[in-house]
Design a protein around this motif. Structure first.
Motif, mmCIF file in Angstrom:
data_model
loop_
_atom_site.group_PDB
_atom_site.id
_atom_site.type_symbol
_atom_site.label_atom_id
_atom_site.label_comp_id
_atom_site.label_asym_id
_atom_site.label_seq_id
_atom_site.Cartn_x
_atom_site.Cartn_y
_atom_site.Cartn_z
ATOM 1 N N MET A 5 15.878 -46.868 -77.758
ATOM 2 C CA MET A 5 16.078 -47.028 -76.310
ATOM 3 C C MET A 5 17.485 -46.585 -75.930
ATOM 4 O O MET A 5 17.935 -46.801 -74.821
ATOM 5 N N GLY A 6 18.181 -45.987 -76.894
ATOM 6 C CA GLY A 6 19.570 -45.611 -76.679
ATOM 7 C C GLY A 6 19.705 -44.264 -75.998
ATOM 8 O O GLY A 6 18.725 -43.562 -75.757
ATOM 9 N N ALA A 7 20.947 -43.922 -75.704
ATOM 10 C CA ALA A 7 21.246 -42.646 -75.068
ATOM 11 C C ALA A 7 22.573 -42.152 -75.620
ATOM 12 O O ALA A 7 23.283 -42.876 -76.315
ATOM 13 N N LEU A 8 22.898 -40.922 -75.290
ATOM 14 C CA LEU A 8 24.145 -40.338 -75.771
ATOM 15 C C LEU A 8 25.347 -41.140 -75.282
ATOM 16 O O LEU A 8 26.361 -41.256 -75.961
ATOM 17 N N SER A 9 25.208 -41.741 -74.092
ATOM 18 C CA SER A 9 26.313 -42.508 -73.509
ATOM 19 C C SER A 9 26.680 -43.741 -74.341
ATOM 20 O O SER A 9 27.778 -44.268 -74.222
ATOM 21 N N GLU B 187 17.816 -48.174 -66.504
ATOM 22 C CA GLU B 187 17.387 -47.089 -67.402
ATOM 23 C C GLU B 187 16.167 -47.505 -68.219
ATOM 24 O O GLU B 187 15.192 -46.765 -68.332
ATOM 25 N N VAL B 188 16.255 -48.694 -68.817
ATOM 26 C CA VAL B 188 15.156 -49.181 -69.662
ATOM 27 C C VAL B 188 13.922 -49.467 -68.808
ATOM 28 O O VAL B 188 12.792 -49.148 -69.197
ATOM 29 N N TYR B 189 14.133 -50.039 -67.621
ATOM 30 C CA TYR B 189 13.018 -50.330 -66.716
ATOM 31 C C TYR B 189 12.271 -49.043 -66.364
ATOM 32 O O TYR B 189 11.035 -49.001 -66.359
ATOM 33 N N ALA B 190 13.036 -47.989 -66.090
ATOM 34 C CA ALA B 190 12.409 -46.695 -65.760
ATOM 35 C C ALA B 190 11.613 -46.174 -66.948
ATOM 36 O O ALA B 190 10.501 -45.646 -66.788
ATOM 37 N N MET B 191 12.167 -46.342 -68.166
ATOM 38 C CA MET B 191 11.467 -45.879 -69.373
ATOM 39 C C MET B 191 10.120 -46.581 -69.540
ATOM 40 O O MET B 191 9.105 -45.951 -69.799
ATOM 41 N N VAL B 192 10.144 -47.905 -69.412
ATOM 42 C CA VAL B 192 8.916 -48.655 -69.702
ATOM 43 C C VAL B 192 7.921 -48.598 -68.544
ATOM 44 O O VAL B 192 6.810 -49.102 -68.654
ATOM 45 N N ASN B 193 8.336 -47.982 -67.439
ATOM 46 C CA ASN B 193 7.387 -47.746 -66.360
ATOM 47 C C ASN B 193 6.841 -46.322 -66.376
ATOM 48 O O ASN B 193 6.051 -45.953 -65.513
ATOM 49 N N ASP B 194 7.283 -45.542 -67.343
ATOM 50 C CA ASP B 194 6.799 -44.172 -67.510
ATOM 51 C C ASP B 194 5.774 -44.194 -68.641
ATOM 52 O O ASP B 194 6.122 -44.367 -69.804
ATOM 53 N N ARG B 195 4.504 -44.023 -68.292
ATOM 54 C CA ARG B 195 3.430 -44.187 -69.278
ATOM 55 C C ARG B 195 3.611 -43.242 -70.469
ATOM 56 O O ARG B 195 3.435 -43.622 -71.625
ATOM 57 N N HIS B 196 3.996 -42.002 -70.189
ATOM 58 C CA HIS B 196 4.215 -41.001 -71.241
ATOM 59 C C HIS B 196 5.275 -41.505 -72.229
ATOM 60 O O HIS B 196 5.112 -41.413 -73.446
ATOM 61 N N LYS B 197 6.359 -42.038 -71.694
ATOM 62 C CA LYS B 197 7.453 -42.502 -72.551
ATOM 63 C C LYS B 197 7.082 -43.777 -73.301
ATOM 64 O O LYS B 197 7.381 -43.924 -74.479
ATOM 65 N N VAL B 198 6.433 -44.693 -72.599
ATOM 66 C CA VAL B 198 6.153 -45.993 -73.218
ATOM 67 C C VAL B 198 5.203 -45.846 -74.412
ATOM 68 O O VAL B 198 5.354 -46.512 -75.436
ATOM 69 N N ILE B 199 4.253 -44.924 -74.317
ATOM 70 C CA ILE B 199 3.320 -44.686 -75.429
ATOM 71 C C ILE B 199 4.093 -44.191 -76.650
ATOM 72 O O ILE B 199 3.845 -44.608 -77.787
ATOM 73 N N ARG B 200 5.066 -43.309 -76.418
ATOM 74 C CA ARG B 200 5.850 -42.754 -77.539
ATOM 75 C C ARG B 200 6.858 -43.766 -78.093
ATOM 76 O O ARG B 200 7.118 -43.787 -79.292
ATOM 77 N N ILE B 201 7.405 -44.597 -77.214
ATOM 78 C CA ILE B 201 8.306 -45.661 -77.682
ATOM 79 C C ILE B 201 7.550 -46.584 -78.638
ATOM 80 O O ILE B 201 8.026 -46.924 -79.715
#
Length: 253
Positions: free
Chosen positions: A29-33, A157-171
């Motif tokens: 769930m990390g980022a370059l930042s 950032e994390v909320y947006a990730m887990v609301n993106d179905r494409h991303k959440v499946i891969r996470i």
């Protein structure tokens, strides 16, 4: 973060400084930042490189820690790197372990912080309910010793990730791959100097994980950071950088 993201040959990465290479790998769930303070400190005398791992871009069937390790190797070949220090947090540490075992001649030393590979308690044993911002905030705070480290920006950032179905499946696929790929029987083959820099209050990869790595990896040293959770380079950057600097100076001999 005022770093330029380079886009070359299908790779996205940050590169700053000159000298010996520190190759940094971010978490699930990390980022370059997450590495901002490390870049600022070490780019004065090292070349710091951070590739963006394609966690959300892999085909679902090949989404896993081994695939990420192969991606890192393609990046290393593209950049013509060798004899570098490999540093990984969380899932990035797990990928660093797989990479080091596959390509020991290229890795000068290894640094793991909150690394998976033996055991992890991701999101406190459950995945966020996507409808609940409060739940996501609670789980992001769980990553740290001091909940204030979970800034609104980070939670969003994390909320947006887990609301993106494409991303959440891969996470979820990546997290399952990491849990399946236990490295307890392999890490004794890692012979290069290894620093374990660990938050004493890490609830995701708890202290006994660090102690187990320290026991299994022959040439390893374990450093604790007090009042610190799963991402020491974010939560206690000054202490993390001090310990990393000490390890790097020791390598120089």
């Amino acid at each position: 973060m005022d770093f330029v993201l380079k886009e070359e040959n299908g790779f996205s990465y940050i590169e700053k400084g000159e000298g010996e290479v520190l190759l940094l790998l971010h978490g699930l769930m990390g980022a370059l930042s997450n590495w901002e303070d490390v870049i600022n400190e070490f780019s004065k005398e090292y070349k710091v490189i951070i590739p963006m791992l394609p966690i959300y871009d892999l085909p679902l069937l090949t989404t896993g820690v081994k695939t990420l390790s192969k991606y890192v190797h393609r990046f290393v070949k593209f950049k013509g790197l060798s004899d570098f220090v490999l540093i990984g947090n969380s899932l990035g540490g797990h990928v660093a372990l797989i990479y080091t075992l596959a390509h020991p001649a290229l890795v000068k030393a290894l640094v793991l912080t909150g690394s998976s590979g033996l055991y992890e308690n991701a999101f406190g044993g459950s995945f966020p309910r996507r409808e609940s911002m409060a739940f996501v905030q609670e789980k992001v705070e769980y990553t740290f010793y001091d909940p204030k480290t979970a800034t609104k920006e980070l939670v969003d950032e994390v909320y947006a990730m887990v609301n993106d179905r494409h991303k959440v499946i891969r996470i979820l696929a990546m997290a399952k791959s990491a849990i399946r790929h236990n490295m307890a029987k392999d890490v004794h083959k890692i012979y290069m100097p290894t620093a374990l820099i660990w938050g004493k209050n890490d609830k995701i990869t708890p202290p006994d994980v660090a102690e187990e790595f320290n026991k299994l990896i022959p040439n390893s040293e374990l450093h604790w950071i007090d009042q610190c959770g799963h991402a020491p380079m974010m939560e206690q950057p000054l202490e993390f950088n001090r310990l990393l600097k000490g390890f790097l100076q020791k390598l120089k001999g």
